[in-house]
Scaffold this active site. Structure first.
Site, PDB file in Angstrom:
ATOM      1  CD  GLN A  38     -10.230  10.912   7.023  1.00  0.00           C
ATOM      2  OE1 GLN A  38     -11.120  10.400   7.674  1.00  0.00           O
ATOM      3  NE2 GLN A  38      -9.286  10.192   6.431  1.00  0.00           N
TER       4      GLN A  38
ATOM      5  CG  HIS B  23      -6.556  13.641   8.088  1.00  0.00           C
ATOM      6  ND1 HIS B  23      -6.273  13.962   6.786  1.00  0.00           N
ATOM      7  CD2 HIS B  23      -6.529  12.269   8.146  1.00  0.00           C
ATOM      8  CE1 HIS B  23      -6.078  12.847   6.094  1.00  0.00           C
ATOM      9  NE2 HIS B  23      -6.222  11.809   6.890  1.00  0.00           N
TER      10      HIS B  23
ATOM     11  NE  ARG C 160       3.878   1.922 -10.011  1.00  0.00           N
ATOM     12  CZ  ARG C 160       3.203   0.892  -9.482  1.00  0.00           C
ATOM     13  NH1 ARG C 160       2.703  -0.028 -10.276  1.00  0.00           N
ATOM     14  NH2 ARG C 160       3.009   0.794  -8.184  1.00  0.00           N
ATOM     15  CB  SER C 161      10.169   3.472  -8.045  1.00  0.00           C
ATOM     16  OG  SER C 161       8.889   4.010  -7.906  1.00  0.00           O
TER      17      SER C 161
ATOM     18  CE  LYS D 106      -8.764   1.013   7.888  1.00  0.00           C
ATOM     19  NZ  LYS D 106      -8.117   1.767   6.796  1.00  0.00           N
TER      20      LYS D 106
ATOM     21  CB  CYS E  84      -3.796   9.262   9.482  1.00  0.00           C
ATOM     22  SG  CYS E  84      -4.939   8.933   8.150  1.00  0.00           S
TER      23      CYS E  84
HETATM   24  P1  A2P Z   1       5.857   3.270  -6.661  1.00  0.00           P
HETATM   25  O1  A2P Z   1       6.155   4.738  -6.562  1.00  0.00           O
HETATM   26  O2  A2P Z   1       6.960   2.504  -7.319  1.00  0.00           O
HETATM   27  O3  A2P Z   1       4.498   2.965  -7.232  1.00  0.00           O
HETATM   28  P2  A2P Z   1       1.360   6.530  -2.188  1.00  0.00           P
HETATM   29  O4  A2P Z   1       0.690   6.148  -0.901  1.00  0.00           O
HETATM   30  O5  A2P Z   1       1.877   7.932  -2.187  1.00  0.00           O
HETATM   31  O6  A2P Z   1       0.516   6.217  -3.378  1.00  0.00           O
HETATM   32  O7  A2P Z   1       2.654   5.603  -2.298  1.00  0.00           O
HETATM   33  C1  A2P Z   1       2.587   4.218  -2.310  1.00  0.00           C
HETATM   34  C2  A2P Z   1       3.997   3.652  -2.192  1.00  0.00           C
HETATM   35  O8  A2P Z   1       3.886   2.214  -2.265  1.00  0.00           O
HETATM   36  C3  A2P Z   1       4.908   4.067  -3.349  1.00  0.00           C
HETATM   37  O9  A2P Z   1       6.215   4.192  -2.878  1.00  0.00           O
HETATM   38  C4  A2P Z   1       4.773   2.907  -4.295  1.00  0.00           C
HETATM   39  O10 A2P Z   1       5.862   2.719  -5.152  1.00  0.00           O
HETATM   40  C5  A2P Z   1       4.718   1.755  -3.319  1.00  0.00           C
HETATM   41  N1  A2P Z   1       4.141   0.591  -3.961  1.00  0.00           N
HETATM   42  C6  A2P Z   1       2.933   0.476  -4.564  1.00  0.00           C
HETATM   43  N2  A2P Z   1       2.773  -0.752  -5.111  1.00  0.00           N
HETATM   44  C7  A2P Z   1       3.914  -1.432  -4.852  1.00  0.00           C
HETATM   45  C8  A2P Z   1       4.388  -2.736  -5.163  1.00  0.00           C
HETATM   46  N3  A2P Z   1       3.636  -3.613  -5.845  1.00  0.00           N
HETATM   47  N4  A2P Z   1       5.633  -3.084  -4.742  1.00  0.00           N
HETATM   48  C9  A2P Z   1       6.382  -2.216  -4.052  1.00  0.00           C
HETATM   49  N5  A2P Z   1       6.013  -0.962  -3.736  1.00  0.00           N
HETATM   50  C10 A2P Z   1       4.796  -0.574  -4.130  1.00  0.00           C
END
Ligand code: A2P
Length: 331
Positions: free
Chosen positions: A156, A242, A40-41, A213, A129
């Protein structure tokens, strides 16, 4: 080029973004940065040291020639890709809960158990955390009086659930101002003007994983197998930081004076305790700060050798990004 080749998995997320800021702010010696996220990114960039660095998709070869990999993309991603990163000879600092309780994986808060880093085999875990914030105040008291057990309730912030949860709170606050009913997406109920006694998933015993945890991770970090913690974790409509109300019971008789002395000189912690002058820790006063704050310190009226206190900390910093970078600095 001097310095380390760094990968940040989850670089677009709430913790990942903070990690980049902490690396910059602490002048961590970075030769190259590889920001990694999901498909997605791809096409997005992150800012690092005044440059725009394109985000890469997480792949099996993402860790080639990487010295240190920070993981902040959740347990599932860590479970699959941390072993791959280790195989590629990167040292991994994992923010997820995937490996925290494994015997060969050090779980480290540098102010408390720095020596545990020594035996690492390429993977070091960053604690939960809420656990980290509680321990910043509890550990100095433990050194003085030997803690036996705690009862606690946490307050939190939504940023602990990631960037989408921050957006959800913003949206719901705006909708509520217009008398519209918000539709929850990240949480099962509205979070604006509400409290959810529900952080992470529920276990058979009625506690949540987050609550358990605290006991497990605190025992490991303090090297105290008998330590018990009964915690109720609550999600509150706060963007960041938190707070935790803690009542702790100790083996030795407590003294308020000695407790305050121990807290005042504890590293990474500020004693903010002048209730008469309305001075006590609050989420808005610790937001963006490296140090946690402790206040409302008092002799507990229900325990024999007990102290109660209120501790607050920016969980994206001490509870996550800052602690991870401090671990990397030790290496
Ligand atoms: P992305 O922005 O592409 O979804 P948060 O804790 O703020 O939700 O962020 C989660 C982080 O983990 C984001 O950078 C997200 O990327 C990344 N992430 C989530 N799923 C995946 C995946 N399948 N592969 C790689 N990175 C991931």
């Amino acid at each position: 080029m001097q310095g380390y080749h760094i990968a940040v998995v989850g670089a677009t997320g709430a913790v990942g973004q903070e990690l980049l800021r902490v690396l910059e702010r602490r002048n961590f010696s970075v030769a190259s940065l590889r920001p990694i996220a999901s498909l997605r990114s791809v096409g997005k960039s992150v800012r690092f040291q005044d440059e725009s660095v394109p985000v890469q998709e997480l792949k099996e070869h993402s860790f080639d020639k990487i010295d240190v990999a920070f993981f902040s993309a959740g347990s599932e991603i860590s479970r699959k890709y941390v072993p791959i990163a280790c195989q590629a000879d990167a040292i991994v600092i994992d923010n997820s809960s995937a490996f925290r309780m494994e015997a060969h994986v050090p779980l480290v808060i540098p102010e408390i158990n720095v020596d545990d880093v020594r035996g690492h085999r390429g993977l070091i875990a960053n604690p939960n955390c809420t656990t980290a914030i509680i321990l910043m105040a509890l550990y100095p008291l433990h050194r003085a009086f030997s803690v036996r057990r705690i009862f606690a309730a946490s307050y939190q912030a939504v940023s602990g659930s990631g960037a989408r949860a921050i957006e959800e709170l913003k949206r719901q606050v705006e909708m509520a101002a217009q008398d519209r009913q918000p539709k929850p997406e990240v949480y099962p109920h509205p979070i604006a003007f509400n409290l959810l006694p529900h952080v992470d998933s529920f276990l058979q015993n009625g506690y949540t994983k987050e609550e358990i945890k605290v006991q497990n991770e605190a025992s490991k970090i303090m090297h105290l197998p008998q330590f018990r913690a009964s915690v109720t974790c609550v999600r509150v409509p706060v963007y960041r930081a938190h707070s935790v109300a803690v009542s702790a019971e100790f083996e030795k008789p407590v003294s308020l004076e000695r407790a305050r002395e121990a807290l005042a000189k504890a590293p990474g912690l500020d004693l903010v305790d002048e209730p008469q002058n309305h001075r006590y820790p609050m989420p808005i006063s610790v937001t963006g700060k490296d140090n946690c704050q402790v206040g409302r310190v008092r002799v507990d009226c229900a325990f024999e050798n007990g102290l109660s206190f209120w501790v607050a900390g920016d969980q994206l910093l001490k509870g996550a990004a800052l602690n991870a970078v401090q671990i990397a600095e030790l290496l």
